[in-house]
Write a protein that holds these residues in place. Structure first.
Motif, short mmCIF file in Angstrom:
data_model
loop_
_atom_site.label_atom_id
_atom_site.label_comp_id
_atom_site.label_asym_id
_atom_site.label_seq_id
_atom_site.Cartn_x
_atom_site.Cartn_y
_atom_site.Cartn_z
N ILE A 201 -5.24 -10.11 2.19
CA ILE A 201 -5.60 -8.70 2.33
C ILE A 201 -5.84 -8.13 0.94
O ILE A 201 -4.94 -8.12 0.10
N GLU A 202 -7.05 -7.67 0.70
CA GLU A 202 -7.42 -7.10 -0.59
C GLU A 202 -6.89 -5.66 -0.69
O GLU A 202 -7.02 -4.87 0.24
N THR A 203 -6.28 -5.32 -1.82
CA THR A 203 -5.67 -3.99 -1.98
C THR A 203 -6.22 -3.23 -3.18
O THR A 203 -5.61 -2.24 -3.62
N SER A 204 -7.35 -3.64 -3.73
CA SER A 204 -7.85 -3.02 -4.97
C SER A 204 -8.16 -1.53 -4.80
O SER A 204 -8.15 -0.78 -5.78
N ARG A 205 -8.43 -1.09 -3.57
CA ARG A 205 -8.76 0.32 -3.35
C ARG A 205 -7.57 1.15 -2.88
O ARG A 205 -7.71 2.35 -2.63
N TRP A 206 -6.42 0.55 -2.75
CA TRP A 206 -5.25 1.28 -2.29
C TRP A 206 -4.68 2.10 -3.44
O TRP A 206 -4.59 1.64 -4.58
N ARG A 207 -4.28 3.32 -3.16
CA ARG A 207 -3.78 4.23 -4.18
C ARG A 207 -2.48 4.90 -3.69
O ARG A 207 -2.32 5.15 -2.50
N PRO A 208 -1.59 5.24 -4.63
CA PRO A 208 -0.42 6.05 -4.25
C PRO A 208 -0.86 7.44 -3.80
O PRO A 208 -1.97 7.89 -4.12
N TRP A 209 0.03 8.10 -3.09
CA TRP A 209 -0.29 9.49 -2.73
C TRP A 209 -0.23 10.37 -3.98
O TRP A 209 0.42 10.05 -4.97
N LYS A 210 -0.94 11.51 -3.94
CA LYS A 210 -1.00 12.43 -5.08
C LYS A 210 -0.07 13.61 -4.87
O LYS A 210 0.19 14.01 -3.76
#
Length: 210
Positions: A201-210
């Motif tokens: 599973i690729e996660t390069s676009r996953w970000r923490p919440w702001k």
């Protein structure tokens, strides 16, 4: 009101009426004997779930014998007792999901599930995580509940800026309500789900919440 009474009301769809919720789209669950109401997920939250589902779909396209599929926002319950919750994503054999759909069941049972997935949100992240520092949980949460009913794998995507990682928990222990093993990947790393999934599973676009 006892937990059994709450559970019976939840299975009959009566808890929402009891709460007189202001609008639809809220998730209502019974966790640790308490009613937990969660807002609809954000777009970023939903995108992570879509990425996990798409990875499973891609695996099925390349391997005709790949048995796993996923479904979102479906009741997870036991016939006579909690848990009574609505996980973000459930992973199970395609034939099992098809049979439950044809039977038009209320939801899915723990022994039908191979992996449950949760993505944390600001409002209820403590419901999804294990205790810290070796403590025992004062009240059961989803992490302990999934272990107690022996769901083999629990994939937790923690979007907190302090964490920003995904952990695959395994080896559930019914007696303690705990998973005995965990393997983690930072956001940006490729998740390597082991057998019986053998999926990346690729996660390069996953970000923490702001």
């Amino acid at each position: 009101m006892s937990e059994d009474t709450l559970y019976d009301m939840w299975t009959r769809g009566e808890v929402e009426d009891l709460l007189d919720l202001p609008y639809e789209g809220l998730r209502v669950e019974i966790i640790g004997g308490h009613i937990v109401v969660s807002p609809a997920p954000t777009v970023a939250h939903a995108c992570i779930l879509s990425a996990i589902s798409q990875a499973l779909t891609a695996a099925s396209m390349t391997d005709p014998d790949f048995p796993w599929t996923s479904t979102q926002v479906v009741n997870l319950y036991r016939r006579s007792a909690p848990p009574s919750c609505i996980p973000d994503l459930l992973v199970l054999e395609r034939d099992v999901l098809d049979a439950a759909g044809e039977a038009d069941t209320f939801g899915l049972l723990p022994d039908e599930i191979e992996m449950v997935v949760e993505v944390t949100s600001r409002s209820n992240s403590e419901q999804d995580r294990p205790p810290t520092g070796g403590r025992r949980l004062a009240n059961p949460n989803k992490w302990s509940g999934y272990a107690e009913v022996e769901i083999p794998y629990y994939l937790l995507v923690d979007r907190s800026p302090k964490e920003a990682k995904t952990t695959l928990y395994s080896i559930p222990d019914r007696s303690t309500g705990a998973y005995l093993h965990g393997e983690s990947w930072e956001f940006g790393e490729t998740i390597q789900l082991p057998e019986p999934f053998n999926v990346e599973i690729e996660t390069s676009r996953w970000r923490p919440w702001k």
